[in-house]
Structure formats: structure tokens, C-alpha cells
Design a protein around this motif. Structure first.
Motif, PDB file in Angstrom:
ATOM      1  N   ASP A  90       0.655  -1.211  -0.030  1.00 38.54           N
ATOM      2  CA  ASP A  90      -0.002   0.136  -0.208  1.00 38.54           C
ATOM      3  C   ASP A  90       0.974   1.279  -0.091  1.00 38.54           C
ATOM      4  N   TYR A  91       0.636   2.111  -1.075  1.00 39.01           N
ATOM      5  CA  TYR A  91       1.394   3.126  -1.048  1.00 39.01           C
ATOM      6  C   TYR A  91       0.859   4.228  -1.951  1.00 39.01           C
ATOM      7  N   ASN A 121      10.414   8.914  -0.721  1.00 40.11           N
ATOM      8  CA  ASN A 121      10.460   7.637  -1.443  1.00 40.11           C
ATOM      9  C   ASN A 121      11.138   7.881  -2.717  1.00 40.11           C
ATOM     10  N   GLY A 172       7.612   4.866   8.960  1.00 42.79           N
ATOM     11  CA  GLY A 172       7.358   4.671   7.444  1.00 42.79           C
ATOM     12  C   GLY A 172       7.616   5.859   6.587  1.00 42.79           C
ATOM     13  N   LYS A 173       8.514   6.994   6.930  1.00 41.52           N
ATOM     14  CA  LYS A 173       8.499   7.907   6.270  1.00 41.52           C
ATOM     15  C   LYS A 173       9.967   7.672   5.504  1.00 41.52           C
ATOM     16  N   TYR A 233      11.417   2.414  -3.001  1.00 40.42           N
ATOM     17  CA  TYR A 233      10.317   1.426  -3.450  1.00 40.42           C
ATOM     18  C   TYR A 233      11.146   0.413  -4.293  1.00 40.42           C
ATOM     19  N   ALA A 253      11.449   0.323   1.415  1.00 34.53           N
ATOM     20  CA  ALA A 253      10.273   0.384   2.234  1.00 34.53           C
ATOM     21  C   ALA A 253       9.234  -0.537   1.675  1.00 34.53           C
ATOM     22  N   ILE A 254       9.300  -0.880   0.305  1.00 34.37           N
ATOM     23  CA  ILE A 254       8.279  -1.676  -0.178  1.00 34.37           C
ATOM     24  C   ILE A 254       8.988  -2.566  -1.256  1.00 34.37           C
ATOM     25  N   GLN A 261       7.940  -1.458   7.137  1.00 40.33           N
ATOM     26  CA  GLN A 261       8.006  -2.098   5.848  1.00 40.33           C
ATOM     27  C   GLN A 261       6.950  -3.046   5.116  1.00 40.33           C
ATOM     28  N   GLN A 262       7.195  -2.947   3.992  1.00 43.83           N
ATOM     29  CA  GLN A 262       5.931  -3.893   3.181  1.00 43.83           C
ATOM     30  C   GLN A 262       6.828  -4.792   2.273  1.00 43.83           C
TER      31      GLN A 262
END
Lengths: 490, 253
Positions: A77-78, A256, A288-289, A293, A319-320, A348-349
Motif C-alpha cells: 500500500d503506497y 520515497n 514509514g517515512k 520502492y 520501504a516496499i 516495511q512492506q
């Protein structure tokens, strides 16, 4: 095992939330104008002095990309990415065309030194046995700044260079293989990469040659608001062998940044490619900042009979993460392997896994995936194992284990299994467990601190996969896992 | 100064209201083996967990002094480094972590907390192999993951091996005899007896007199409803064996 002790010292030495590679290098950069258009694609191609066919290939991809939609099936989710608000080309100004290391900006050499990647061959040679040498291609933002040990590799016929250089020196090889595993039409990010890729590594191992040293590429994103789009192409001709390592880091930034790479591997008859990744892109802060990606397409084609491709990955950063290193088992009796450790902490995802596509007869594949989730992170394994009608006697063994640390994280396993032949044997095992309070208490009662205990338990959990890594990376990976899990309990 | 002095200790499970230890007083001297006996649910295991610092328990009153220092505010690893060792009733499995890795990590963690350098690997190997041999622990067991696939007896012997390596000041053995056949019991008892010394104390928690035939206690305490209700010599254990707990517990209540 002394590595555990080193892990622990490493953890102790730094503060929670401190990303060791978060510094940035202050040097003058040449940037393409911001945003994406046909002109930018032409600009990149022109900067690299590419042949006309390459530009056409890029433009085809770009036009196709305009018609595509961003995939949304992954469990991540982003906010929508603004593709016009980023730079697609950033190169150190001083790096017009360095002929030797002496012409490279000392700030860049210093950067790699700080990252633990010495680029001066004499520094690498000091005290290292020949069989332990590693040749490095260093990619800084959009360009390869140097490739080491090229001359020595040339003696055995191995070509190891940046892909830009390969386009000039071996255009026939590049043209023959590029896009043959991941076509320009493959998926949204791979298509974008085809249009704007700026550099990457090129490897060709001639028939019957066992590459005399480990090859590696070290990717560094430095510039702000810059995407890194590199493309790696590795060809192992008949009966050859190569082991290749990839490492990555980036400065800590609030924004990001996009990393959309493509890796293509081709293994001909009886050839073997071992591809290892230690991915440590900046993961963002604990809220999460920021962070990278990491939207990457990696695929290996076991084109020849009895060929073998093995992916090993240790994923701790970004982050992702959205990546599925895969194998197409085209040649009869070919083998594919995927060994993965994916650690997520903070916010993180991760949505990662593999595809094993069995096309040839008697093809075999093996998947060992270890996911570790901590903090508020979400960690998904997504994998496909398929057998074509003609893939008689295809065999797969899959083992997916998830380990949870704390109560706020999630682990998900999404396996797809498709078999069109009755003779295929596919096995799937999966477990989900938690680092138990009993285990923690037991370790701590023996004198280990909370963080030492977590590091020990987790390193035990991932041992099967760590053992697949080349020796030097195994210790590195152990440290990395411990650091990534800092502050995950308590 | 006594090795261990527990004063008026009350404790409960963190998530429940019921007190399990109710004003417990206990003193263990250096060189002493103190047996703690008591019926099920009297608080024997709770006492060992509270002393070792398990998080699930909350100390609501009292103190526990090890060598004169209150340890109840310390984390479990700090208590361990101060010389407190708990041999678990049910030793925990840690898959993928080799025995040697675990033993070395534990030993060196304690050494570092006490201002010592890590033990050099050859010295460590020699030490482990020596102790393992005494306890009948095979090389194969040393190569396996911590407690994974061990029989009940192997797990208990492994606890004693850890104790022998870490050389604690105070060792608490929580029902070390449970699940042991007579041969294994002898090996474990020999391991403990070999470690008896004028500087070291033992708290031996058990249901049965049987273990005390092999590990001779200096003093026997009876625990009931979270308090020590009777203290005596080794003959007290024999009396309990003959008459059961009901008699003593009844009188105390």
C-alpha cells in the motif's frame, strides 16, 4: 560460530533506527531534466551514444508503457507515484569516461570504501587469496563508475562490464539476448525500465569456462529525487559456471525513491548461474517515512538442457519490496532454485516470492523461503509453481516458513500451484511461528540480552538459506539481519 | 553474608490477581544445598521463575538479595551474569541454533558482562568436550540444535552441561528429576555433586525424596501456599515421603 558474536557487537555499536549506509556523497551531478517523455528516453540513449536499434527498442517500450496500468494485486500500500516528479538520469559530472581509477572522482571512491567495497584492485589484492577475489561493477545512481579485474577476467574469455560499454564492444551479444527473458512488454515496471534504463552489468561466460572469481555489482542510489533503473544481463554459455553477487544501499532521505531494475539470466546447455542478492536499500524510518520502492523483475531462463539457475536473496531493506526472482525451466533436466530470507521491520512492506515455470521434461525446482516480520511490517510470500503439459516428471519442493516477532506485524503466504501433467510431483510445506517468550527467557537466563537472543533465534531460523550464500556474504547477511531487527521487541 | 536471602517475597502472575508467593522468607548459605519440597501448586516453579526474572510474573512486595544485592530489578541476563542459573523443568528447543553456538554465545555474553574477553575458541572447545564427556553427552548431541530432538534425559543432562560451563554462584534446579530414569538421574546427580563447593549454593526443587538420595541436601524447606512452612534436616524429606504433605500442610494451616 563467531559470526553470532560479531552480529551482536554490530548491534550494540549502533543506535536503534540507525541505518548504517544512510550518508550521502556530495559531488557535482549531471541530471537529465525532470520528468519522463520521449525526449528523456532520447536524451538517455544519446548520452550513452547508443546504436539506433537500442533507441528504437527503448521508444517502443516507452510507447507501450504509456498504455499500461500500474499493477495493484500485490499486498502493498503506497501513495500514487508521480512519474513526472523524478529524475531518470543522474551521473557524476566528472565521470565523462574514466579510463582508469585515477580519473574517478575521489569522493566516489571514498563512498565505496565507506560502504566496505574497495574498488582499487591493489587494495583488494592485499592479503586476499586469488580464489577469494571478487570483481566489482560499481553503479552510482545511473551509471557504472568502474568495473574491476576486467583485464584478468578477459584472459579466460569472460566479459564483465557495464551494459553501456557492452553495447559498444559487444553489440551483437547484447542485441541477441536483451529482452529475451523479460520482454519489453512484460510488466509495468519492466517496461518502464526498458525505456529508461541507464546502466547495469553485463556478463558473458564463454563455453566450458568456470568463471575464475565471484562477480558482483554494487548499486548505490545517491542523488535525491532520482530513480535507479538498471538492467543486468548474464549469459552463461554451454557448460560454463558463474557466481554473481549483488548489493545495494541508499542514503536516508525523507522522500520515497524508486528502484525498478530488470535482471535477465540465460543458462545454455549444462551451464550454471548462481545469483545472490543482499538487498539493503534504505527502509524508511520507523514511522514509514522515506525509503526505497524496490519494484524489480528478475528472471532466469534455463534455456539449455541440464542447465541450472539458483537465486539466493537476503532482503532487509526498502520501504516496499515487490520482486519475484523466477526460473523458466525450458531445457530438459534443468533445475531452478530459490532461497530467500525476507526481513521486515518498522513499517516495511514486502511482497516477494518466486515463479518456477516447468516447461521441459524432468525439470526440478526447489523453493526455500524464510520470512521474518517484526514491528508493524507486513511480509507476504507469493509464489507460482507450474508445469506445462509437456513437462513430464516435473518436480518441485517448496518450503515457506514465517516467523513473527511481536504482535503488530503480519505474515502471509500465497502459493499458486498449477500442473497440467499428471506425472508432476509438487510438494508444499508451510509453517508460521512466533519467537516465543519461552525461547527468549531461556536465552536471557543464560546471559544473552534481548537483542542478542533475537539475533540468535532468527539466525537459527534462517540457517538453511544462509548456508546457500557465498562465504563472505553469509557473515555480512547475518549482521544485516540482526541490525534490521533492532528494536523489534520490548 | 548469606548467598541468597529472600525477604517477605510476594508475587503474582502479571495478568491475574491471585498471589502465588505470599510473604516467602528463605536463606541459602554459601556451600549449602537447600531442597525445596511441596505439593503441586504450592509455588515452587513460580519461585524459580521470579528469581530468574521471568516477565510473566510481577513482584508485589519483598526483596531477594544475591550476595547482598537486590536482584529483582535486574533483567534476566544481568541476573545470569551475576551468577544465577536456572536448570529448567522443561528445557526449550531452539531450532537451527547449534549447541556449540548457543553455549559459546551464552558463555561469552556472561564473560563480557563481567569485564572479561571472549574465551578463545580452542579453550572453549576443550572445556565443552571435557564437561560433555563427564556427563555422557555425545559429540552428536553437541552437533545438533539446542534441545531439538533430545529425549527427556538428554535435555536434563544438557541443562547440567550448561551449568557446568557457566559455573554459577547459585544454581536453581527446577524438578530436574522429572522424566528421568534411574540411570539418567545418577548421571545428573553426579554432575551436580561434582560442582558442590564452599562458594556455591544450590536450590533443589523437587516433588520426591528420590532425587535427594543422590543429591544430599543440607537443609529441606517445605513450601505451601506460597510460603515456607517448615524447615528441617534431610530427615524431613524422608518424613514427607512416608506421610505425604497433607499432615504438615494441615498443621501449618
Amino acid at each position: 560460530m563467531p559470526a553470532v558474536q560479531e552480529t551482536v557487537e554490530q548491534v550494540r555499536a549502533i543506535d536503534v533506527d540507525q541505518y548504517k549506509y544512510g550518508f550521502s556523497t556530495d559531488i557535482e551531478m549531471e541530471l537529465a531534466p525532470k520528468g519522463l517523455s520521449e525526449d528523456i528516453v532520447r536524451y538517455i540513449s544519446a548520452r550513452k551514444n547508443e546504436p539506433a536499434w537500442m533507441l528504437e527498442w527503448r521508444l517502443d517500450a516507452y510507447r507501450r508503457w504509456l498504455t499500461m496500468r500500474e499493477p495493484d494485486w500485490a499486498r502493498v500500500d503506497y501513495p500514487q507515484i508521480d512519474f513526472q516528479d523524478m529524475y531518470y538520469y543522474a551521473a557524476p559530472k566528472s565521470n565523462a569516461a574514466p579510463k582508469s581509477l585515477d580519473e574517478i572522482d575521489p569522493a566516489i571512491l571514498e563512498t565505496y570504501k565507506k560502504l566496505g567495497i574497495p574498488l582499487r584492485e591493489q587494495e583488494i589484492l592485499a592479503g586476499v587469496a586469488p580464489e577469494n577475489r571478487i570483481a566489482v561493477d560499481a553503479v552510482f545512481d545511473s551509471v557504472s563508475v568502474v568495473t574491476t579485474f576486467k583485464e584478468e577476467l578477459k584472459k579466460s574469455g569472460v566479459i564483465f562490464s557495464s551494459i553501456s560499454e557492452a553495447l559498444h564492444e559487444h553489440p551483437e551479444l547484447v542485441r541477441k539476448y536483451i529482452g529475451s527473458v523479460v520482454p519489453t512488454t512484460d510488466n509495468y515496471y519492466a517496461t518502464l525500465n526498458a525505456a529508461v534504463f541507464s546502466d547495469g552489468s553485463f556478463v558473458y561466460i564463454p563455453p566450458g569456462v568456470r568463471c575464475p572469481m565471484e562477480l558482483s555489482t554494487y548499486f548505490r542510489i545517491n542523488e535525491q529525487k532520482t530513480g535507479q533503473f538498471e538492467r543486468t544481463l548474464i549469459i552463461a554459455d554451454k557448460g560454463s559456471y558463474v557466481s554473481y553477487l549483488e548489493g545495494c544501499t541508499a542514503p536516508m532521505r525523507d522522500e520515497n525513491q524508486l528502484h525498478a531494475a530488470v535482471v535477465e539470466l540465460i543458462a545454455h546447455d549444462d551451464a550454471e548461474i548462481k545469483y545472490s542478492t543482499v538487498q539493503n536499500w534504505y527502509p524508511g524510518d520507523s514511522q514509514g517515512k522515506g525509503g526505497i520502492y524496490n519494484f524489480v523483475t528478475k528472471r532466469g531462463d534455463c534455456r539449455g538442457a541440464r542447465s541450472k539457475i539458483s537465486w539466493t536473496q537476503v532482503e532487509t531493506g526498502s520501504a516496499i519490496t515487490w520482486k519475484y526472482p523466477s526460473c523458466i525451466l525450458r531445457g530438459d533436466d534443468s533445475q531452478g532454485e530459490f532461497y530467500s530470507i525476507a526481513v521486515s521491520n518498522g513499517a516495511q512492506q514486502v511482497d516477494s516470492g518466486t515463479k518456477m515455470i516447468h516447461l521441459g521434461k524432468n525439470t526440478r525446482s526447489r523453493i526455500i523461503s524464510k520470512g521474518i516480520s517484526a514491528g508493524r511490517s507486513q511480509n507476504t510470500y507469493r509464489g507460482l509453481v507450474s508445469a506445462h503439459r509437456r513437462a513430464t516428471n516435473a518436480k518441485n519442493f517448496t518450503n515457506c516458513d514465517s516467523l513473527l516477532i511481536g504482535n503488530a506485524c503480519g505474515a502471509h503466504t500465497v502459493p499458486y500451484i498449477e500442473s497440467k501433467t499428471a506425472s508432476a510431483v509438487f510438494e508444499h510445506e508451510a509453517t508460521t511461528s512466533k519467537v516465543s517468550e519461552d525461547q527468549m527467557f531461556y536465552c536471557m537466563q543464560r546471559g544473552l540480552t534481548q537483542e542478542e537472543a533475537i539475533a540468535l533465534i532468527v539466525n537459527g531460523f534462517v540457517k538453511d538459506v544462509l548456508q546457500q550464500l557465498p562465504m563472505e556474504f553469509m557473515v555480512e547477511a547475518q549482521k544485516l539481519i540482526a541490525i534490521s531487527l533492532e528494536g523489534s521487541v520490548g | 553474608m548469606s548467598l541468597l536471602e529472600i525477604k517477605n517475597l510476594t508475587a503474582k502472575l502479571a495478568e491475574e490477581d491471585k498471589q502465588i508467593l505470599n510473604g516467602l522468607n528463605l536463606t541459602v548459605e554459601k556451600g549449602q544445598v537447600a531442597a525445596i519440597m511441596g505439593p503441586n501448586g504450592s509455588g515452587k516453579s513460580t519461585l524459580s521463575y521470579v528469581l530468574a526474572g521471568r516477565e510473566d510474573y510481577e513482584v508485589t512486595n519483598g526483596e531477594a538479595l544475591l550476595d547482598g544485592e537486590n536482584i529483582l530489578e535486574l533483567s534476566p541476563d544481568e541476573r545470569a551474569a551475576k551468577g544465577l542459573f536456572l536448570a529448567f523443568q522443561y528445557p526449550i528447543e531452539i531450532p537451527g541454533v547449534g549447541q556449540m553456538t548457543f553455549l559459546k554465545a551464552a558463555l561469552n555474553a556472561q564473560r563480557r558482562k563481567n569485564g572479561l574477553d571472549d574465551m578463545p575458541t580452542p579453550e572453549f572447545m576443550k572445556l565443552v568436550n571435557g564437561r560433555a564427556k563427564e556427563l555422557g553427552i555425545s559429540q552428536d548431541m553437541l552437533r545438533r540444535s539446542v534441545n531439538v530432538g533430545f529425549s527427556g534425559g538428554e535435555k536434563k543432562r544438557n541443562e547440567i552441561l550448561q551449568m557446568a560451563l557457566l559455573q554459577p554462584k547459585l544454581a536453581i534446579l527446577d524438578e530436574t528429576d522429572s522424566g528421568l530414569d534411574i540411570d539418567a538421574l545418577k548421571i545428573v546427580a553426579d554432575g551436580v555433586n561434582a560442582m558442590r563447593s564452599p562458594d556455591r549454593g544450590f536450590v533443589v526443587i523437587t516433588h520426591y525424596q528420590r532425587l535427594l538420595d543422590y543429591i544430599k541436601p543440607d537443609v529441606v524447606h517445605v513450601l505451601s501456599a506460597g510460603r515456607i512452612i517448615k524447615t528441617g534436616g534431610p530427615e524431613l524429606a524422608l518424613e514427607l515421603e512416608a506421610k505425604g504433605y497433607a499432615d504438615i500442610v494441615g498443621k501449618a494451616a
